[in-house]
Scaffold this active site. Structure first.
Site, mmCIF file in Angstrom:
data_model
loop_
_atom_site.group_PDB
_atom_site.id
_atom_site.type_symbol
_atom_site.label_atom_id
_atom_site.label_comp_id
_atom_site.label_asym_id
_atom_site.label_seq_id
_atom_site.Cartn_x
_atom_site.Cartn_y
_atom_site.Cartn_z
ATOM 1 N N CYS A 175 0.832 -1.206 0.000
ATOM 2 C CA CYS A 175 0.000 0.000 0.000
ATOM 3 C C CYS A 175 0.872 1.264 0.000
ATOM 4 C CB CYS A 175 -0.994 -0.026 1.156
ATOM 5 S SG CYS A 175 -2.321 1.209 0.981
ATOM 6 N N HIS A 204 -3.740 -4.846 0.893
ATOM 7 C CA HIS A 204 -3.236 -5.163 2.233
ATOM 8 C C HIS A 204 -3.395 -6.655 2.518
ATOM 9 C CE1 HIS A 204 -2.444 -1.221 4.134
ATOM 10 N NE2 HIS A 204 -3.422 -0.757 3.375
ATOM 11 N N GLU A 224 -1.966 -8.290 4.718
ATOM 12 C CA GLU A 224 -1.846 -8.507 6.170
ATOM 13 C C GLU A 224 -3.126 -8.195 6.928
ATOM 14 O OE1 GLU A 224 -1.086 -4.047 5.891
ATOM 15 O OE2 GLU A 224 -1.075 -5.828 4.599
#
Length: 251
Positions: free
Chosen positions: A112, A198, A200
């Site tokens: 990002c 993202h 994660e």
């Protein structure tokens, strides 16, 4: 035994609320992703599960950075900040990224904001998108290289951004695009891999961000409701985490 993969995680922001209480910092969010990615490699690729040696660096407040001789890869996290701003810590991060790109041993991973910083360091336009926010679990159309690296035909990945890299640097291989963002991922063998999304993030993390930004008036009712409708959809974050580790290990 193979030596551990030494990855420096540059924390470009601090989590909020429940996410901060659970993880402390974004380094630990990525630790969870990379450990799941290592497990994925062992199960899907049939390789010995790689050992990870992770170190976290606060590049915003402390402006701390690793010594390159001590690491195999550097990962730049996401952030609420604007990657195109002239803040001193952002300029220092861009300069460090340029130094990373100028050498050939330590590999670079961007997520990002980190993806955008790498774009900026490679001298392409990074700015606010005129297509608005892209949030929650979103399909990413993959190129041939994207399908090869991530091991899926289309990638479902959490998004949380209003800024974009406008064009691919000429030296990179594109990994994919979405309806609101043409530059969703970049790759150079042995050098760098990035994603705008993202991998994660979890449903809990994104739900908290959606609620927080809606409460503050950053997100309209429409953006909030649309994001909440997709926040619990299955996503391919672990496959991306595995791809990051594969990239660090590849000869």
């Amino acid at each position: 035994m193979k030596p551990p993969l030494r990855i420096a995680i540059l924390e470009c922001d601090t989590p909020i609320g429940k996410t901060k209480a659970k993880y402390g910092g974004y380094g630990n969010v990525f630790k969870a992703l990379l450990e799941a990615g290592a497990e994925h490699l062992a199960q899907k690729d049939g390789v010995t599960k790689p050992e990870l040696e992770l170190e976290y660096y606060d590049v915003v407040g402390a402006q701390a950075y690793p010594k390159l001789e001590d690491v195999d890869a550097v990962l730049l996290t996401g952030s609420r900040h604007n990657s195109f701003d002239p803040d001193p810590w952002i300029l220092k991060l861009v300069a460090f990224t340029k130094d990373l790109l100028a050498q050939t041993r330590v590999r670079l991973i961007g997520v990002c904001f980190g993806h955008q910083i790498i774009g900026r360091a490679m001298d392409v336009k990074v700015d606010r998108s005129d297509k608005g926010w892209e949030v929650s679990v979103t399909p990413m159309r993959l190129t041939g290289k994207g399908r090869e690296l991530f091991g899926v035909q289309e990638l479902e990945i959490h998004q949380m951004h209003h800024d974009i890299v406008y064009t691919y640097p000429p030296s990179v291989i594109p990994l994919g695009d979405s309806d609101r963002c043409e530059v969703q991922g970049m790759y150079i063998k042995d050098r760098l891999i990035t994603v705008q999304g993202h991998p994660e993030f979890t449903g809990d993390i994104v739900e908290e961000l959606l609620e927080n930004r809606h409460d503050k008036g950053i997100f309209t009712d429409g953006v909030y409701e649309d994001g909440m409708a997709r926040v619990r959809k299955p996503h391919d974050g672990v496959a991306v985490g595995a791809a990051f580790l594969r990239f660090v290990m590849e000869d």
